[in-house]
Design a protein around this motif. Sequence first.
Motif, PDB file in Angstrom:
ATOM      1  N   ASP A   1     -18.692  -1.432  19.447  1.00 35.37           N
ATOM      2  CA  ASP A   1     -18.468  -0.567  20.608  1.00 35.37           C
ATOM      3  C   ASP A   1     -19.087   0.814  20.437  1.00 35.37           C
ATOM      4  O   ASP A   1     -19.524   1.437  21.407  1.00 35.37           O
ATOM      5  N   ILE A   2     -19.065   1.314  19.202  1.00 36.12           N
ATOM      6  CA  ILE A   2     -19.609   2.630  18.899  1.00 36.12           C
ATOM      7  C   ILE A   2     -20.303   2.563  17.547  1.00 36.12           C
ATOM      8  O   ILE A   2     -20.034   1.651  16.754  1.00 36.12           O
ATOM      9  N   VAL A   3     -21.171   3.540  17.303  1.00 30.70           N
ATOM     10  CA  VAL A   3     -21.808   3.661  15.995  1.00 30.70           C
ATOM     11  C   VAL A   3     -21.668   5.096  15.508  1.00 30.70           C
ATOM     12  O   VAL A   3     -22.034   6.034  16.222  1.00 30.70           O
ATOM     13  N   LEU A   4     -21.113   5.253  14.317  1.00 31.87           N
ATOM     14  CA  LEU A   4     -21.137   6.533  13.608  1.00 31.87           C
ATOM     15  C   LEU A   4     -21.753   6.244  12.248  1.00 31.87           C
ATOM     16  O   LEU A   4     -21.165   5.546  11.427  1.00 31.87           O
ATOM     17  N   ALA A   5     -22.969   6.767  12.049  1.00 34.49           N
ATOM     18  CA  ALA A   5     -23.697   6.456  10.818  1.00 34.49           C
ATOM     19  C   ALA A   5     -24.694   7.560  10.490  1.00 34.49           C
ATOM     20  O   ALA A   5     -25.790   7.291  10.018  1.00 34.49           O
ATOM     21  N   GLY A   6     -24.316   8.808  10.784  1.00 34.08           N
ATOM     22  CA  GLY A   6     -25.256   9.900  10.589  1.00 34.08           C
ATOM     23  C   GLY A   6     -26.507   9.700  11.417  1.00 34.08           C
ATOM     24  O   GLY A   6     -27.599  10.107  11.029  1.00 34.08           O
ATOM     25  N   MET A   7     -26.363   9.100  12.593  1.00 34.13           N
ATOM     26  CA  MET A   7     -27.522   8.729  13.420  1.00 34.13           C
ATOM     27  C   MET A   7     -27.942   9.875  14.334  1.00 34.13           C
ATOM     28  O   MET A   7     -27.116  10.492  15.004  1.00 34.13           O
ATOM     29  N   SER A   8     -29.238  10.138  14.362  1.00 33.51           N
ATOM     30  CA  SER A   8     -29.772  11.202  15.212  1.00 33.51           C
ATOM     31  C   SER A   8     -30.187  10.652  16.577  1.00 33.51           C
ATOM     32  O   SER A   8     -30.744   9.557  16.664  1.00 33.51           O
ATOM     33  N   PRO A   9     -29.937  11.413  17.635  1.00 30.40           N
ATOM     34  CA  PRO A   9     -30.266  10.962  18.999  1.00 30.40           C
ATOM     35  C   PRO A   9     -31.726  11.187  19.348  1.00 30.40           C
ATOM     36  O   PRO A   9     -32.074  12.065  20.140  1.00 30.40           O
ATOM     37  N   THR A  10     -32.607  10.389  18.763  1.00 29.74           N
ATOM     38  CA  THR A  10     -34.035  10.530  19.046  1.00 29.74           C
ATOM     39  C   THR A  10     -34.341  10.014  20.452  1.00 29.74           C
ATOM     40  O   THR A  10     -33.587   9.225  21.024  1.00 29.74           O
TER      41      THR A  10
ATOM     42  N   LYS B   1     -32.738   6.810  22.580  1.00 31.92           N
ATOM     43  CA  LYS B   1     -32.105   7.065  23.882  1.00 31.92           C
ATOM     44  C   LYS B   1     -32.600   6.108  24.971  1.00 31.92           C
ATOM     45  O   LYS B   1     -31.953   5.973  26.011  1.00 31.92           O
ATOM     46  N   LYS B   2     -33.719   5.457  24.723  1.00 27.99           N
ATOM     47  CA  LYS B   2     -34.207   4.479  25.694  1.00 27.99           C
ATOM     48  C   LYS B   2     -33.297   3.248  25.744  1.00 27.99           C
ATOM     49  O   LYS B   2     -33.243   2.545  26.757  1.00 27.99           O
ATOM     50  N   ASN B   3     -32.581   3.012  24.655  1.00 27.44           N
ATOM     51  CA  ASN B   3     -31.778   1.793  24.538  1.00 27.44           C
ATOM     52  C   ASN B   3     -30.273   2.023  24.492  1.00 27.44           C
ATOM     53  O   ASN B   3     -29.507   1.140  24.854  1.00 27.44           O
ATOM     54  N   ILE B   4     -29.852   3.196  24.033  1.00 25.60           N
ATOM     55  CA  ILE B   4     -28.421   3.481  23.883  1.00 25.60           C
ATOM     56  C   ILE B   4     -28.142   4.929  24.290  1.00 25.60           C
ATOM     57  O   ILE B   4     -29.064   5.721  24.459  1.00 25.60           O
ATOM     58  N   ASP B   5     -26.873   5.254  24.443  1.00 22.22           N
ATOM     59  CA  ASP B   5     -26.453   6.611  24.781  1.00 22.22           C
ATOM     60  C   ASP B   5     -25.871   7.307  23.556  1.00 22.22           C
ATOM     61  O   ASP B   5     -25.440   6.658  22.595  1.00 22.22           O
ATOM     62  N   PHE B   6     -25.833   8.644  23.622  1.00 27.14           N
ATOM     63  CA  PHE B   6     -25.281   9.442  22.530  1.00 27.14           C
ATOM     64  C   PHE B   6     -24.326  10.499  23.078  1.00 27.14           C
ATOM     65  O   PHE B   6     -24.482  10.963  24.202  1.00 27.14           O
TER      66      PHE B   6
ATOM     67  N   GLU C   1     -38.381  22.804  12.446  1.00 24.93           N
ATOM     68  CA  GLU C   1     -37.768  23.451  13.611  1.00 24.93           C
ATOM     69  C   GLU C   1     -36.919  22.475  14.409  1.00 24.93           C
ATOM     70  O   GLU C   1     -35.975  22.866  15.095  1.00 24.93           O
ATOM     71  N   GLU C   2     -37.255  21.193  14.336  1.00 25.30           N
ATOM     72  CA  GLU C   2     -36.536  20.188  15.123  1.00 25.30           C
ATOM     73  C   GLU C   2     -35.457  19.530  14.271  1.00 25.30           C
ATOM     74  O   GLU C   2     -35.720  18.646  13.464  1.00 25.30           O
ATOM     75  N   GLU C   3     -34.226  19.992  14.409  1.00 20.67           N
ATOM     76  CA  GLU C   3     -33.102  19.423  13.675  1.00 20.67           C
ATOM     77  C   GLU C   3     -32.169  18.763  14.689  1.00 20.67           C
ATOM     78  O   GLU C   3     -31.380  19.422  15.361  1.00 20.67           O
ATOM     79  N   LEU C   4     -32.260  17.458  14.815  1.00 19.38           N
ATOM     80  CA  LEU C   4     -31.518  16.752  15.852  1.00 19.38           C
ATOM     81  C   LEU C   4     -30.041  16.588  15.528  1.00 19.38           C
ATOM     82  O   LEU C   4     -29.207  16.535  16.406  1.00 19.38           O
ATOM     83  N   GLY C   5     -29.714  16.500  14.253  1.00 20.56           N
ATOM     84  CA  GLY C   5     -28.318  16.318  13.879  1.00 20.56           C
ATOM     85  C   GLY C   5     -27.820  14.910  14.118  1.00 20.56           C
ATOM     86  O   GLY C   5     -28.583  13.997  14.461  1.00 20.56           O
TER      87      GLY C   5
ATOM     88  N   ALA D   1     -23.180   7.070  18.767  1.00 19.47           N
ATOM     89  CA  ALA D   1     -23.982   6.209  19.635  1.00 19.47           C
ATOM     90  C   ALA D   1     -23.080   5.210  20.350  1.00 19.47           C
ATOM     91  O   ALA D   1     -22.143   4.672  19.767  1.00 19.47           O
ATOM     92  N   LEU D   2     -23.394   4.976  21.621  1.00 15.69           N
ATOM     93  CA  LEU D   2     -22.630   4.043  22.451  1.00 15.69           C
ATOM     94  C   LEU D   2     -23.601   3.218  23.293  1.00 15.69           C
ATOM     95  O   LEU D   2     -24.762   3.587  23.449  1.00 15.69           O
ATOM     96  N   PRO D   3     -23.133   2.110  23.862  1.00 20.42           N
ATOM     97  CA  PRO D   3     -24.006   1.314  24.726  1.00 20.42           C
ATOM     98  C   PRO D   3     -24.480   2.131  25.930  1.00 20.42           C
ATOM     99  O   PRO D   3     -23.833   3.102  26.331  1.00 20.42           O
ATOM    100  N   LYS D   4     -25.582   1.734  26.497  1.00 20.04           N
ATOM    101  CA  LYS D   4     -26.134   2.440  27.647  1.00 20.04           C
ATOM    102  C   LYS D   4     -25.114   2.483  28.785  1.00 20.04           C
ATOM    103  O   LYS D   4     -24.466   1.481  29.101  1.00 20.04           O
ATOM    104  N   ASP D   5     -24.931   3.683  29.371  1.00 20.98           N
ATOM    105  CA  ASP D   5     -24.029   3.899  30.512  1.00 20.98           C
ATOM    106  C   ASP D   5     -22.567   3.601  30.178  1.00 20.98           C
ATOM    107  O   ASP D   5     -21.785   3.236  31.063  1.00 20.98           O
TER     108      ASP D   5
END
Length: 267
Positions: A106-115, A119-124, A223-227, A231-235
């Motif tokens: 249902d959700i993902v927490l894995a130190g994942m950055s929202p690139t 974002k084309k496939n999942i939401d953050f 300069e680009e630090e996404l953090g 992550a969740l399913p789209k919409d």
Amino acid sequence: MKKSMLLFLVSILAAGILAACGASEQPASSGGEAGDSGSDDEKVLIMGTSADYPPFEYIDTAKGDDIIGFDVDLANALAEKLGYKVQVEDIEFSGLVQALKSGQVDIVLAGMSPTEERKKNIDFTDIYYTARHMIVTKKDSGIEKLEDLKGKTVGVQLGSIQEGKANDIAEEIDIKVENRNRIPEIVQELMTGRFDAAIIEDTVATGYFESNEDLNGFVIEDEEELGSAIALPKDSELTDDFNKALQEMKDSGELEELVLKWFGGEE
């Protein structure tokens, strides 16, 4: 009178036996689908993670088999505010996005950055922690800056933002990029000399420095630090709920307390 009473008692007993038999024929619960309620008053969220990323998520074999870490504590705290329980599933990092898309988690927490690609496939959700890339080497490597990587083999985790960073570096500096599924595999390859260097998130790398005095490293100025974000399913309808709960933890200081617990310093 006695005969009537006896017949009455027999009928009551028979009805009880039939009711018991009917109950025993009901199928046992198999736990339901992801996000379904395990019982009438308990809803369960399945959290996907890659338990090779201390202090975000890992298994301390000296203490047991449970997956622990910053992300696990954060997920439990957020879920509690939203009325859920969390069930953690260990999945290789490169498979986490697909696990979300397929409904395995249902959700993902894995130190994942929202690139943008992800974002084309999942939401953050909003960012909950920001870290930086670090070049990790053995102390006698002679590698002290990015230019020293020329002609070297650099290890990264498959599917990670560090892999993307390494590929970016490879466009400017002649390096060979190799990936592995798990961070411990990368560190092992580094120690045996198969890799000359590795790119690992700084908070994770610090843990390896503390346990291995032969390793050191330096931060890549970027300069680009996404953090990191959830992550969740789209919409997903849960995205806004998690953002509200996350903001509540930021405002109350609860998030800072978790950061101090697991990283020993402020976010």
